[in-house]
Design a protein around this motif. Structure first.
Motif, PDB file in Angstrom:
ATOM      1  N   GLN A   9      -8.780  -9.527 -14.664  1.00 34.26           N
ATOM      2  CA  GLN A   9      -7.605  -8.745 -14.297  1.00 34.26           C
ATOM      3  C   GLN A   9      -7.805  -8.025 -12.969  1.00 34.26           C
ATOM      4  N   LEU A  10      -8.997  -7.480 -12.767  1.00 34.94           N
ATOM      5  CA  LEU A  10      -9.275  -6.803 -11.504  1.00 34.94           C
ATOM      6  C   LEU A  10      -9.263  -7.797 -10.348  1.00 34.94           C
ATOM      7  N   SER A  11      -9.889  -8.944 -10.535  1.00 39.13           N
ATOM      8  CA  SER A  11      -9.943  -9.959  -9.487  1.00 39.13           C
ATOM      9  C   SER A  11      -8.549 -10.445  -9.107  1.00 39.13           C
ATOM     10  N   GLU A  12      -7.715 -10.693 -10.118  1.00 39.28           N
ATOM     11  CA  GLU A  12      -6.361 -11.162  -9.850  1.00 39.28           C
ATOM     12  C   GLU A  12      -5.532 -10.089  -9.150  1.00 39.28           C
ATOM     13  N   GLY A  13      -5.729  -8.846  -9.565  1.00 42.42           N
ATOM     14  CA  GLY A  13      -5.002  -7.760  -8.919  1.00 42.42           C
ATOM     15  C   GLY A  13      -5.388  -7.595  -7.466  1.00 42.42           C
ATOM     16  N   LEU A  14      -6.675  -7.686  -7.179  1.00 41.89           N
ATOM     17  CA  LEU A  14      -7.144  -7.564  -5.796  1.00 41.89           C
ATOM     18  C   LEU A  14      -6.726  -8.765  -4.964  1.00 41.89           C
ATOM     19  N   ALA A  15      -6.685  -9.958  -5.584  1.00 45.22           N
ATOM     20  CA  ALA A  15      -6.273 -11.159  -4.852  1.00 45.22           C
ATOM     21  C   ALA A  15      -4.838 -11.036  -4.359  1.00 45.22           C
ATOM     22  N   GLU A  16      -4.009 -10.309  -5.104  1.00 40.49           N
ATOM     23  CA  GLU A  16      -2.606 -10.148  -4.722  1.00 40.49           C
ATOM     24  C   GLU A  16      -2.421  -9.180  -3.555  1.00 40.49           C
ATOM     25  N   ILE A  17      -3.376  -8.276  -3.353  1.00 36.54           N
ATOM     26  CA  ILE A  17      -3.202  -7.260  -2.315  1.00 36.54           C
ATOM     27  C   ILE A  17      -4.086  -7.464  -1.096  1.00 36.54           C
ATOM     28  N   GLU A  18      -5.073  -8.367  -1.183  1.00 29.61           N
ATOM     29  CA  GLU A  18      -6.033  -8.479  -0.095  1.00 29.61           C
ATOM     30  C   GLU A  18      -5.406  -8.940   1.214  1.00 29.61           C
ATOM     31  N   SER A  19      -4.275  -9.636   1.162  1.00 25.86           N
ATOM     32  CA  SER A  19      -3.662 -10.146   2.385  1.00 25.86           C
ATOM     33  C   SER A  19      -2.517  -9.282   2.870  1.00 25.86           C
ATOM     34  N   SER A  20      -2.318  -8.121   2.236  1.00 24.93           N
ATOM     35  CA  SER A  20      -1.124  -7.333   2.570  1.00 24.93           C
ATOM     36  C   SER A  20      -1.389  -5.880   2.922  1.00 24.93           C
ATOM     37  N   TYR A  21      -2.588  -5.374   2.700  1.00 26.14           N
ATOM     38  CA  TYR A  21      -2.815  -3.939   2.866  1.00 26.14           C
ATOM     39  C   TYR A  21      -4.041  -3.656   3.728  1.00 26.14           C
ATOM     40  N   ASP A  22      -3.951  -2.523   4.455  1.00 30.32           N
ATOM     41  CA  ASP A  22      -5.045  -2.116   5.330  1.00 30.32           C
ATOM     42  C   ASP A  22      -6.142  -1.372   4.568  1.00 30.32           C
ATOM     43  N   PHE A  23      -5.724  -0.574   3.570  1.00 34.50           N
ATOM     44  CA  PHE A  23      -6.670   0.221   2.788  1.00 34.50           C
ATOM     45  C   PHE A  23      -6.413   0.026   1.305  1.00 34.50           C
ATOM     46  N   VAL A  24      -7.489   0.008   0.538  1.00 36.12           N
ATOM     47  CA  VAL A  24      -7.407  -0.013  -0.922  1.00 36.12           C
ATOM     48  C   VAL A  24      -8.166   1.204  -1.436  1.00 36.12           C
ATOM     49  N   VAL A  25      -7.468   2.066  -2.181  1.00 39.09           N
ATOM     50  CA  VAL A  25      -8.075   3.282  -2.727  1.00 39.09           C
ATOM     51  C   VAL A  25      -8.224   3.109  -4.232  1.00 39.09           C
ATOM     52  N   VAL A  26      -9.457   3.205  -4.723  1.00 32.68           N
ATOM     53  CA  VAL A  26      -9.757   2.924  -6.131  1.00 32.68           C
ATOM     54  C   VAL A  26     -10.204   4.199  -6.840  1.00 32.68           C
ATOM     55  N   ASP A  27      -9.564   4.493  -7.962  1.00 34.31           N
ATOM     56  CA  ASP A  27      -9.963   5.628  -8.801  1.00 34.31           C
ATOM     57  C   ASP A  27     -10.713   5.086 -10.015  1.00 34.31           C
ATOM     58  N   THR A  28     -11.859   5.669 -10.322  1.00 31.43           N
ATOM     59  CA  THR A  28     -12.702   5.179 -11.411  1.00 31.43           C
ATOM     60  C   THR A  28     -12.767   6.193 -12.552  1.00 31.43           C
ATOM     61  N   PRO A  29     -13.124   5.753 -13.755  1.00 30.50           N
ATOM     62  CA  PRO A  29     -13.227   6.681 -14.891  1.00 30.50           C
ATOM     63  C   PRO A  29     -14.451   7.583 -14.778  1.00 30.50           C
ATOM     64  N   GLY A  30     -14.410   8.694 -15.510  1.00 27.86           N
ATOM     65  CA  GLY A  30     -15.549   9.611 -15.526  1.00 27.86           C
ATOM     66  C   GLY A  30     -16.593   9.175 -16.522  1.00 27.86           C
ATOM     67  N   ALA A  31     -17.046   7.948 -16.401  1.00 29.13           N
ATOM     68  CA  ALA A  31     -18.056   7.386 -17.307  1.00 29.13           C
ATOM     69  C   ALA A  31     -18.657   6.156 -16.646  1.00 29.13           C
ATOM     70  N   ASP A  32     -19.797   5.736 -17.182  1.00 31.52           N
ATOM     71  CA  ASP A  32     -20.442   4.520 -16.687  1.00 31.52           C
ATOM     72  C   ASP A  32     -19.813   3.327 -17.385  1.00 31.52           C
ATOM     73  N   THR A  33     -18.916   2.642 -16.693  1.00 31.85           N
ATOM     74  CA  THR A  33     -18.227   1.488 -17.269  1.00 31.85           C
ATOM     75  C   THR A  33     -18.456   0.254 -16.409  1.00 31.85           C
ATOM     76  N   PHE A  34     -18.151  -0.880 -16.975  1.00 29.87           N
ATOM     77  CA  PHE A  34     -18.294  -2.147 -16.261  1.00 29.87           C
ATOM     78  C   PHE A  34     -17.430  -2.164 -15.000  1.00 29.87           C
ATOM     79  N   LEU A  35     -16.167  -1.753 -15.111  1.00 28.46           N
ATOM     80  CA  LEU A  35     -15.268  -1.762 -13.958  1.00 28.46           C
ATOM     81  C   LEU A  35     -15.709  -0.763 -12.895  1.00 28.46           C
TER      82      LEU A  35
END
Length: 311
Positions: free
Chosen positions: A105-131
């Motif tokens: 899901q993350l890969s597909e989401g990023l694939a949709e935006i990689e050709s259209s945006y200058d910056f990608v801002v990612v917010d992560t959970p307050g825990a050690d997770t895979f994502l």
């Protein structure tokens, strides 16, 4: 992960999107508020911005963006809103299957935006997770907000209670160090790590002085930069329900209340933070990014932190 083919100048298309990750394994440190303000600051500077929420349970950044869209319609405002998506928690029979689904899901989401945006801002959970670990490995700029207390400092390192000497690096700081090395080995880029001090008091206390000393010592050891962030202002909590930031227009019909000096002070804090991050949005930031990249290209061996270009 490589981002390429972006719209904008030929220089940006060649480099790919600049990925900004707000990460800290402790909740309540201000990651989502920081992420939203950075996104709006970049939008107001004329850049195209996408935001990603990897905290599938809390969804704080997602709610922030939704509140902004809703208030824009209700108050008939022309608010700049980033393109946004989030990755929901995968419910599978095994951890491996769940991680595979979240990765897809993350890969597909990023694939949709990689050709259209200058910056990608990612917010992560307050825990050690895979994502969260994945996000740290694709970051160009890592921002670690922390409240100005030794409770939050413990996420970075353990200290001696008497001498305040740094005794050992925490698991999170070790994970960031590993992510930086992996990023260096993967595409010869150096991750810029900035620790942002939130909820600082207007009056310098003995505790703040101790934290300042410990942070500077740890910064020299791990190679991160230190920046002042958001103080304990009620106004930042009041922004969230209507999706506004300290960078929006301070007029009564926009804020749904009369602007105060606190609004202006909050705006100044955010402007100072954005400047301290040294993102590649001006000549100084682009030159600094060039120096980091050229240094990485000049040597083929993985570096041991700290590196001189992070300070």
């Amino acid at each position: 992960m490589t981002f390429s083919g972006l719209n904008g100048s030929p220089e940006r298309r060649q480099r790919g999107a600049h990925v900004i990750v707000c990460g800290n394994e402790k909740g309540g440190s201000g990651k989502s508020t920081t992420a939203m303000h950075i996104a709006v600051a970049l939008l107001r500077s004329g850049y195209s911005v996408a935001t990603v929420d990897l905290d599938g349970r809390q969804l704080t950044l997602t709610r922030y963006v939704e509140n902004r869209r809703r208030w824009s319609v209700k108050a008939e405002l022309s608010l700049l809103v980033p393109h946004h998506f989030h990755v929901p928690p995968a419910r599978k029979d095994s951890v491996t299957d769940a991680e595979s689904e979240e990765f897809r899901q993350l890969s597909e989401g990023l694939a949709e935006i990689e050709s259209s945006y200058d910056f990608v801002v990612v917010d992560t959970p307050g825990a050690d997770t895979f994502l969260s670990r994945l996000a740290h490995r694709i970051a160009d700029t890592l921002i670690t907000p922390m409240n100005d207390s030794f409770i939050d400092f413990d996420v970075l390192a353990r200290v001696d209670p008497v001498s305040n000497e740094v005794l050992e690096v925490s698991q999170y700081a070790s994970a960031v160090r590993d992510a930086r090395r992996e990023r260096r080995q993967t595409d010869n880029l150096i991750l810029d790590w900035v620790v942002v001090r939130n909820r600082m008091s207007n009056i310098t206390s003995r505790n703040e002085q101790k934290i300042d000393t410990c942070l500077k010592s740890l910064a020299a050891q791990l190679g991160f930069r230190i920046a002042d962030g958001i103080s304990e202002r009620v106004i930042f909590r009041e922004f969230f329900p209507i999706g506004l930031t300290a960078l929006d227009e301070f007029e009564e019909h926009v804020l749904a209340t009369k602007p105060t000096l606190s609004h202006l002070a909050a705006r100044q804090e955010i402007r100072q933070l954005i400047s301290a991050l040294r993102l590649p949005t001006d000549e100084r930031g682009r030159n600094r990014a060039d120096i980091r990249r050229k240094f990485a290209e000049a040597t083929s061996r993985p570096i041991s932190l700290p590196d001189i270009f992070v300070s």
